[in-house]
Design a protein around this motif. Structure first.
Motif, PDB file in Angstrom:
ATOM      1  N   LYS A 157       0.442   4.277  20.060  1.00 21.12           N
ATOM      2  CA  LYS A 157      -0.468   4.896  19.107  1.00 21.12           C
ATOM      3  C   LYS A 157      -0.188   4.366  17.705  1.00 21.12           C
ATOM      4  CE  LYS A 157      -1.988   9.348  17.260  1.00 21.12           C
ATOM      5  NZ  LYS A 157      -1.806  10.824  17.290  1.00 21.12           N
ATOM      6  N   GLN A 158      -1.233   3.895  17.060  1.00 21.57           N
ATOM      7  CA  GLN A 158      -1.089   3.379  15.696  1.00 21.57           C
ATOM      8  C   GLN A 158      -2.177   3.975  14.812  1.00 21.57           C
ATOM      9  OE1 GLN A 158      -0.356  -0.761  14.971  1.00 21.57           O
ATOM     10  NE2 GLN A 158       0.475  -1.124  17.017  1.00 21.57           N
ATOM     11  N   THR A 159      -1.831   4.200  13.565  1.00 17.93           N
ATOM     12  CA  THR A 159      -2.780   4.745  12.598  1.00 17.93           C
ATOM     13  C   THR A 159      -3.203   3.652  11.626  1.00 17.93           C
ATOM     14  OG1 THR A 159      -1.769   6.942  12.733  1.00 17.93           O
ATOM     15  CG2 THR A 159      -3.155   6.484  10.809  1.00 17.93           C
ATOM     16  N   LEU A 160      -4.504   3.473  11.523  1.00 13.33           N
ATOM     17  CA  LEU A 160      -5.052   2.501  10.565  1.00 13.33           C
ATOM     18  C   LEU A 160      -5.430   3.248   9.304  1.00 13.33           C
ATOM     19  CD1 LEU A 160      -5.956  -0.453  10.076  1.00 13.33           C
ATOM     20  CD2 LEU A 160      -8.215   0.199  10.948  1.00 13.33           C
ATOM     21  N   ALA A 177      -9.148 -12.789 -17.631  1.00 16.79           N
ATOM     22  CA  ALA A 177      -8.381 -11.882 -16.774  1.00 16.79           C
ATOM     23  C   ALA A 177      -9.214 -11.463 -15.568  1.00 16.79           C
ATOM     24  CB  ALA A 177      -7.937 -10.657 -17.558  1.00 16.79           C
ATOM     25  N   ILE A 178      -8.537 -11.248 -14.464  1.00 14.28           N
ATOM     26  CA  ILE A 178      -9.149 -10.702 -13.251  1.00 14.28           C
ATOM     27  C   ILE A 178      -8.256  -9.548 -12.791  1.00 14.28           C
ATOM     28  CG2 ILE A 178      -9.882 -11.106 -10.878  1.00 14.28           C
ATOM     29  CD1 ILE A 178     -10.206 -14.076 -11.593  1.00 14.28           C
ATOM     30  N   LEU A 179      -8.838  -8.356 -12.689  1.00 10.34           N
ATOM     31  CA  LEU A 179      -8.088  -7.177 -12.262  1.00 10.34           C
ATOM     32  C   LEU A 179      -8.521  -6.798 -10.845  1.00 10.34           C
ATOM     33  CD1 LEU A 179      -6.098  -4.910 -12.869  1.00 10.34           C
ATOM     34  CD2 LEU A 179      -7.994  -3.610 -13.865  1.00 10.34           C
ATOM     35  N   ILE A 180      -7.558  -6.757  -9.934  1.00  8.71           N
ATOM     36  CA  ILE A 180      -7.807  -6.385  -8.538  1.00  8.71           C
ATOM     37  C   ILE A 180      -7.323  -4.956  -8.333  1.00  8.71           C
ATOM     38  CG2 ILE A 180      -7.439  -7.035  -6.129  1.00  8.71           C
ATOM     39  CD1 ILE A 180      -6.357  -9.769  -7.358  1.00  8.71           C
ATOM     40  N   ASP A 181      -8.196  -4.118  -7.828  1.00  8.53           N
ATOM     41  CA  ASP A 181      -7.883  -2.695  -7.692  1.00  8.53           C
ATOM     42  C   ASP A 181      -7.942  -2.264  -6.226  1.00  8.53           C
ATOM     43  OD1 ASP A 181      -7.515   0.021  -8.095  1.00  8.53           O
ATOM     44  OD2 ASP A 181      -9.645   0.373  -8.524  1.00  8.53           O
ATOM     45  N   PRO A 182      -6.793  -2.263  -5.514  1.00  7.62           N
ATOM     46  CA  PRO A 182      -6.782  -1.727  -4.148  1.00  7.62           C
ATOM     47  C   PRO A 182      -6.903  -0.213  -4.182  1.00  7.62           C
ATOM     48  CG  PRO A 182      -4.569  -2.414  -4.800  1.00  7.62           C
ATOM     49  CD  PRO A 182      -5.482  -2.792  -5.926  1.00  7.62           C
ATOM     50  N   GLY A 183      -7.926   0.330  -3.544  1.00 10.28           N
ATOM     51  CA  GLY A 183      -8.202   1.753  -3.631  1.00 10.28           C
ATOM     52  C   GLY A 183      -7.146   2.629  -2.969  1.00 10.28           C
ATOM     53  N   HIS A 184      -7.178   3.930  -3.361  1.00  6.39           N
ATOM     54  CA  HIS A 184      -6.326   4.967  -2.767  1.00  6.39           C
ATOM     55  C   HIS A 184      -4.843   4.668  -2.998  1.00  6.39           C
ATOM     56  CE1 HIS A 184     -10.068   6.403  -1.013  1.00  6.39           C
ATOM     57  NE2 HIS A 184     -10.312   5.135  -0.689  1.00  6.39           N
ATOM     58  N   GLY A 185      -3.957   5.111  -2.101  1.00  8.30           N
ATOM     59  CA  GLY A 185      -2.522   4.895  -2.272  1.00  8.30           C
ATOM     60  C   GLY A 185      -1.752   6.199  -2.367  1.00  8.30           C
ATOM     61  N   GLY A 186      -0.461   6.133  -2.033  1.00 11.64           N
ATOM     62  CA  GLY A 186       0.386   7.312  -2.102  1.00 11.64           C
ATOM     63  C   GLY A 186      -0.097   8.407  -1.175  1.00 11.64           C
ATOM     64  N   GLN A 187      -0.258   9.626  -1.717  1.00 14.44           N
ATOM     65  CA  GLN A 187      -0.688  10.761  -0.902  1.00 14.44           C
ATOM     66  C   GLN A 187      -2.146  10.679  -0.484  1.00 14.44           C
ATOM     67  OE1 GLN A 187       0.063  10.910  -4.181  1.00 14.44           O
ATOM     68  NE2 GLN A 187      -1.028  12.584  -5.235  1.00 14.44           N
ATOM     69  N   ASP A 188      -2.878   9.699  -1.039  1.00 17.67           N
ATOM     70  CA  ASP A 188      -4.295   9.508  -0.685  1.00 17.67           C
ATOM     71  C   ASP A 188      -4.414   8.288   0.227  1.00 17.67           C
ATOM     72  OD1 ASP A 188      -7.021   9.197  -0.507  1.00 17.67           O
ATOM     73  OD2 ASP A 188      -7.286   8.549  -2.587  1.00 17.67           O
ATOM     74  N   PRO A 189      -4.517   8.482   1.549  1.00 16.24           N
ATOM     75  CA  PRO A 189      -4.558   7.335   2.461  1.00 16.24           C
ATOM     76  C   PRO A 189      -5.928   6.684   2.555  1.00 16.24           C
ATOM     77  CG  PRO A 189      -4.698   9.363   3.707  1.00 16.24           C
ATOM     78  CD  PRO A 189      -4.510   9.762   2.262  1.00 16.24           C
ATOM     79  N   GLY A 190      -6.970   7.345   2.014  1.00 17.92           N
ATOM     80  CA  GLY A 190      -8.317   6.835   2.200  1.00 17.92           C
ATOM     81  C   GLY A 190      -8.795   7.122   3.606  1.00 17.92           C
ATOM     82  N   ALA A 191      -9.645   6.271   4.143  1.00 20.26           N
ATOM     83  CA  ALA A 191     -10.144   6.441   5.511  1.00 20.26           C
ATOM     84  C   ALA A 191      -9.012   6.203   6.510  1.00 20.26           C
ATOM     85  CB  ALA A 191     -11.289   5.475   5.772  1.00 20.26           C
ATOM     86  N   VAL A 192      -8.955   7.038   7.551  1.00 20.62           N
ATOM     87  CA  VAL A 192      -7.877   6.966   8.539  1.00 20.62           C
ATOM     88  C   VAL A 192      -8.457   7.087   9.940  1.00 20.62           C
ATOM     89  CG1 VAL A 192      -5.782   8.072   9.401  1.00 20.62           C
ATOM     90  CG2 VAL A 192      -6.198   7.967   6.943  1.00 20.62           C
ATOM     91  N   ALA A 193      -7.888   6.335  10.888  1.00 18.93           N
ATOM     92  CA  ALA A 193      -8.282   6.458  12.300  1.00 18.93           C
ATOM     93  C   ALA A 193      -7.094   6.073  13.173  1.00 18.93           C
ATOM     94  CB  ALA A 193      -9.478   5.570  12.603  1.00 18.93           C
ATOM     95  N   ASP A 194      -6.946   6.759  14.297  1.00 20.75           N
ATOM     96  CA  ASP A 194      -5.848   6.496  15.230  1.00 20.75           C
ATOM     97  C   ASP A 194      -6.354   5.713  16.430  1.00 20.75           C
ATOM     98  OD1 ASP A 194      -3.901   7.874  13.725  1.00 20.75           O
ATOM     99  OD2 ASP A 194      -4.610   9.798  14.537  1.00 20.75           O
ATOM    100  N   TYR A 195      -5.559   4.740  16.854  1.00 24.66           N
ATOM    101  CA  TYR A 195      -5.913   3.909  18.002  1.00 24.66           C
ATOM    102  C   TYR A 195      -4.669   3.649  18.842  1.00 24.66           C
ATOM    103  CZ  TYR A 195     -10.226   3.044  15.424  1.00 24.66           C
ATOM    104  OH  TYR A 195     -11.397   3.198  14.748  1.00 24.66           O
ATOM    105  N   THR A 196      -4.905   3.257  20.089  1.00 25.36           N
ATOM    106  CA  THR A 196      -3.818   2.826  20.959  1.00 25.36           C
ATOM    107  C   THR A 196      -3.849   1.304  21.036  1.00 25.36           C
ATOM    108  OG1 THR A 196      -3.912   4.847  22.276  1.00 25.36           O
ATOM    109  CG2 THR A 196      -2.807   2.947  23.260  1.00 25.36           C
TER     110      THR A 196
END
Length: 379
Positions: free
Chosen positions: A171-174, A147-166
């Motif tokens: 304007k877009q949010t990463l 088995a191989i389990l892939i775990d994408p971090g954060h999710g839902g109300q937890d966006p993880g690291a965030v930054a806004d760019y143009t």
């Protein structure tokens, strides 16, 4: 990964091989370049240990025994020591001892090899003993990745690291949670196609929130068949106050971190054996985690090394890698706070390249692990 009787068979076999490696350090692989007398059964007459004469038909060379038992011969003519290897099992013998030893564990009496004209030969009794041992061995155990389990971090109300760019005037949010989910799903699809016989899993496939405990609980409760292992890969994106920081990095658990991998049964005997097995398993997980991390690092670098920075391998006691009871790594795909790299992380084609890099690293490790029968430390 390998608990109870499985861990015993794997690690004690590995210990036996270590002893054999010491014994065979000077043994050259027989390649048909030694004396001609060793290339086939030679008609000679010699004295048996009981003083009786043995006819030519009763004597065999060691290469002939290897040929007839479909084994590989390692022979040190100077020391008079040798090993027959077949399907990962090792039968050692010596011209000075009247026994053979299987995997440095089981001794079987047999006739003493006979020296004639500077060359050693074996009696039919010796051949019959070797053949019988190999013929009656149980099927070889192959450890595999189940088995191989892939775990994408954060999710839902937890966006993880965030930054806004143009981007293109808009304007877009990463968001880290989006970057890692896209990459994880692409990786999942690639592994699913490659390994239809393995369990390929995601801790989340949608934008939902999972606690750290929920993630490791998923990993630690995956059902595996005997002699199967599971790998855990956590995907994240980085951030830093220093906005010029960029690049990918792969983390594994600090080798000095101590944890309980094998639970106690409460018996007095278990109190003595369990710490030893636990330590062996920790060392094995560390070795495997570092190998996985290195393979993934190489895989990502091959895909995007010309576009970003390889920040190397790092060790840390992240919650998910210290609480997942299996080989585990955490991959930081890049810095959302670096504008140049953020533009790459917005690009789905770039994320697919990251996915391919991780995929290539994981498949390289799986191949290495399964072809070496689970002996990841190498032979």
């Amino acid at each position: 990964m390998f608990i109870n009787k499985t861990v015993s068979s794997r690690f004690f076999k590995k210990s036996a091989f270590a002893v054999l490696a010491i014994m065979c350090a000077a043994l050259p692989l027989y390649a048909g370049t030694q004396t001609a007398a060793l290339s086939e059964s030679t008609p000679v007459t010699a004295a048996a240990p009981d003083g009786k004469k043995l006819s030519s038909s009763a004597l065999m060379s060691f290469p002939e025994i290897a040929k007839q038992t479909n084994s590989v011969l390692y022979w040190d003519a100077l020391a008079g020591n040798g090993i027959f290897e077949k399907n990962g099992r090792f039968l050692s013998f010596s011209a000075h001892n009247s026994f053979v030893m299987l995997d440095c564990l089981e001794i079987t009496p047999c006739s003493l090899p006979i020296k004639q004209g500077g060359t050693y030969y074996a009696s039919r009794d010796f051949f019959d003993t070797v053949k019988n041992i190999f013929d009656t061995l149980p099927p070889e155990v192959h450890f595999r990745i189940g088995a191989i389990l892939i775990d994408p971090g954060h999710g839902g109300q937890d966006p993880g690291a965030v930054a806004d760019y143009t981007v293109n005037g808009k304007k877009q949010t990463l968001r880290e949670k989006d970057v890692v989910l896209f990459t994880a799903k692409d990786l999942y699809n690639r592994l699913k196609e490659k390994y239809p016989d393995k369990k390929i899993m995601l801790t989340r496939s949608t934008d939902v929130f999972l606690t750290l405990n929920q993630r490791t609980d998923i990993a630690n409760t995956v059902k595996l068949a005997e002699h199967e292992a599971i790998l855990y890969v956590s995907l994240h994106a980085n951030s830093a106050f220093y906005t010029k920081a960029k690049g990918f990095e792969v983390w594994y658990l600090s080798p000095g971190y101590r944890r309980t991998l094998i639970k106690s049964t409460g018996s007095d005997k278990d109190k003595d054996v369990r710490p030893i097995l636990n330590s062996m398993m920790e060392e094995e997980f560390t070795t495997e985690s570092i190998l996985i991390a290195k393979y993934i690092q190489n895989g990502i670098k091959a895909q995007v090394g010309h576009l970003t920075t390889d920040r190397g391998l790092k060790e840390e006691e992240w919650f998910v890698v210290r609480n997942a009871n299996m080989p585990s790594v955490l991959v930081e795909l890049g810095f959302v706070t670096n504008e140049e790299e953020a533009m790459l992380l917005f690009d789905k084609d770039y994320l697919r390249k990251l996915s391919v890099g991780i995929y290539n690293g994981l498949t390289a490790f799986v191949t290495h692990f399964e072809e070496s029968r689970g002996f990841t430390g190498g032979r």
